[in-house]
Design a protein around this motif. Structure first.
Motif, PDB file in Angstrom:
ATOM      1  N   SER A  95       0.849  -1.189   0.000  1.00  0.00           N
ATOM      2  CA  SER A  95       0.000   0.000   0.000  1.00  0.00           C
ATOM      3  C   SER A  95       0.883   1.237   0.000  1.00  0.00           C
ATOM      4  N   GLY A  96       0.228   2.392  -0.080  1.00  0.00           N
ATOM      5  CA  GLY A  96       0.944   3.654  -0.045  1.00  0.00           C
ATOM      6  C   GLY A  96       1.309   4.154  -1.432  1.00  0.00           C
ATOM      7  N   ARG A  97       1.882   5.356  -1.451  1.00  0.00           N
ATOM      8  CA  ARG A  97       2.307   5.979  -2.708  1.00  0.00           C
ATOM      9  C   ARG A  97       3.813   6.004  -2.857  1.00  0.00           C
ATOM     10  N   ILE A  98       4.541   5.926  -1.748  1.00  0.00           N
ATOM     11  CA  ILE A  98       5.998   5.920  -1.764  1.00  0.00           C
ATOM     12  C   ILE A  98       6.467   5.341  -0.443  1.00  0.00           C
ATOM     13  N   ALA A  99       7.696   4.862  -0.412  1.00  0.00           N
ATOM     14  CA  ALA A  99       8.239   4.271   0.807  1.00  0.00           C
ATOM     15  C   ALA A  99       8.335   5.316   1.923  1.00  0.00           C
ATOM     16  N   VAL A 100       8.273   4.842   3.153  1.00  0.00           N
ATOM     17  CA  VAL A 100       8.223   5.754   4.308  1.00  0.00           C
ATOM     18  C   VAL A 100       9.543   6.480   4.521  1.00  0.00           C
ATOM     19  N   GLU A 101      10.643   5.966   3.974  1.00  0.00           N
ATOM     20  CA  GLU A 101      11.929   6.634   4.211  1.00  0.00           C
ATOM     21  C   GLU A 101      12.125   7.872   3.343  1.00  0.00           C
ATOM     22  N   TYR A 102      11.223   8.111   2.416  1.00  0.00           N
ATOM     23  CA  TYR A 102      11.328   9.283   1.550  1.00  0.00           C
ATOM     24  C   TYR A 102      10.330  10.348   2.010  1.00  0.00           C
ATOM     25  N   ASP A 103      10.836  11.555   2.173  1.00  0.00           N
ATOM     26  CA  ASP A 103      10.003  12.697   2.548  1.00  0.00           C
ATOM     27  C   ASP A 103       9.971  13.653   1.363  1.00  0.00           C
ATOM     28  N   ILE A 104       8.997  13.441   0.488  1.00  0.00           N
ATOM     29  CA  ILE A 104       8.908  14.211  -0.756  1.00  0.00           C
ATOM     30  C   ILE A 104       7.973  15.390  -0.540  1.00  0.00           C
ATOM     31  N   PRO A 105       8.418  16.609  -0.820  1.00  0.00           N
ATOM     32  CA  PRO A 105       7.502  17.759  -0.718  1.00  0.00           C
ATOM     33  C   PRO A 105       6.434  17.696  -1.800  1.00  0.00           C
ATOM     34  N   HIS A 106       5.200  17.947  -1.439  1.00  0.00           N
ATOM     35  CA  HIS A 106       4.078  17.877  -2.363  1.00  0.00           C
ATOM     36  C   HIS A 106       3.965  19.212  -3.108  1.00  0.00           C
ATOM     37  N   VAL A 107       4.670  19.290  -4.212  1.00  0.00           N
ATOM     38  CA  VAL A 107       4.650  20.512  -5.025  1.00  0.00           C
ATOM     39  C   VAL A 107       3.456  20.489  -5.967  1.00  0.00           C
ATOM     40  N   THR A 108       3.345  19.424  -6.763  1.00  0.00           N
ATOM     41  CA  THR A 108       2.238  19.295  -7.709  1.00  0.00           C
ATOM     42  C   THR A 108       1.142  18.363  -7.207  1.00  0.00           C
ATOM     43  N   GLY A 109       1.448  17.521  -6.243  1.00  0.00           N
ATOM     44  CA  GLY A 109       0.495  16.522  -5.783  1.00  0.00           C
ATOM     45  C   GLY A 109       0.626  15.199  -6.513  1.00  0.00           C
ATOM     46  N   PHE A 110       1.295  15.208  -7.661  1.00  0.00           N
ATOM     47  CA  PHE A 110       1.539  13.982  -8.420  1.00  0.00           C
ATOM     48  C   PHE A 110       2.863  13.392  -7.943  1.00  0.00           C
ATOM     49  N   MET A 111       2.799  12.212  -7.343  1.00  0.00           N
ATOM     50  CA  MET A 111       3.979  11.647  -6.726  1.00  0.00           C
ATOM     51  C   MET A 111       5.062  11.318  -7.735  1.00  0.00           C
TER      52      MET A 111
END
Length: 290
Positions: free
Chosen positions: A166-182
């Motif tokens: 499940s999820g959109r990306i692994a928990v070790e990555y903290d991606i800033p939501h700039v566009t909302g598209f992962m």
């Protein structure tokens, strides 16, 4: 064009009214008290309960509640979530890019796989390819999506461990939501491996959501391809190509026969020349010796 747009708008009005009535009725048919869900099921003060009912408008008659519900929805105000106590529209907009991203990936998957499968089935009608494609398309179209998703998770995620659960990306990555598209945010991020993680999280949802569109695209492509192949200009073009191919084969055979005939004629002329030279030598031999 203007009349067409008006007809579509006129059809949208009863559809919108029916959807709002259905949603409003289903919300009120759900068992439980929304005030108790918000404030907790234990120790709810009756005065606080009544105040919350009045604040939310739940003490009003159902027709008036429905009117307020529709007017607020037309303004873009979907209310406040009783779970998170935040704006429903805000939560919707925060999750909407994920839905759009998954939908686009699913449609790309359906088109990339469905179009060639439909064309192959039309061109190989009656063969194993045809029956395989049509059987797979029928199975995919009839398969419940939730069951198909659970099967893929159990096999590829739980048993083989190839994809995340499940999820959109692994928990070790903290991606800033700039566009909302992962996919886009992870692609332009500085974290190495974030994009690969986002793609791996999209594989199974893309396959599950794209299964039914893939089956529909394959069947429609096959039907359209068969219909086009029966057209007169296709049959004429096919006969023309067949005639051209036959003409080329006939010309090639005729050229080969002419070449063989010419080689045989040249061989006979060469043999006659060698025979005349031998006769001349035999005739000249006795005269020279006398």
């Amino acid at each position: 064009m203007f009349r067409f747009v008006l007809r579509r708008i006129r059809m949208m009005i009863p559809t919108f009214i029916g959807i709002t009535i259905l949603a409003f009725a289903l919300i009120h048919l759900i068992p439980g008290d929304p005030i108790e869900v918000m404030m907790g099921e234990r120790g709810v003060d009756p005065a606080a309960h009544a105040a919350a009912m009045k604040r939310l408008g739940l003490d009003e008659p159902l027709p008036l509640q429905y009117f307020h519900y529709v007017t607020h929805a037309l303004k873009g105000d979907l209310g406040t979530s009783i779970i998170t106590n935040t704006s429903v529209m805000g939560e919707f907009m925060a999750r909407f890019p994920a839905t759009v991203e998954l939908s686009i990936c699913a449609m790309i998957f359906a088109l990339v796989v469905g179009l060639p499968a439909g064309v192959a089935a039309a061109l190989r009608r009656g063969t194993v390819v045809y029956h395989s494609v049509m059987g797979t398309a029928l199975t995919g179209y009839s398969m419940p999506i939730f069951w198909w998703g659970l099967i893929l998770i159990m096999f590829f995620s739980a048993k083989l461990g190839w994809t995340p659960v499940s999820g959109r990306i692994a928990v070790e990555y903290d991606i800033p939501h700039v566009t909302g598209f992962m996919l886009i945010d992870s692609l332009f991020s500085t974290d190495e491996g974030a994009f690969v993680s986002a793609v791996s999280h999209l594989i199974l949802p893309t396959i599950v959501l794209g299964t039914i569109p893939l089956a529909v695209v394959a069947r429609m492509t096959r039907s359209s391809m068969l219909e086009v192949l029966r057209e007169d200009y296709i049959r004429t073009a096919r006969e023309g190509f067949v005639a051209v191919a036959r003409g080329r084969r006939a010309c090639a055979a005729q050229c080969a026969d002419s070449r063989r005939h010419r080689d045989r004629s040249a061989g006979r002329h060469a043999a006659r020349g060698r025979g005349a030279d031998r006769d001349a030598v035999l005739v000249a031999g006795p005269s020279a010796s006398g």
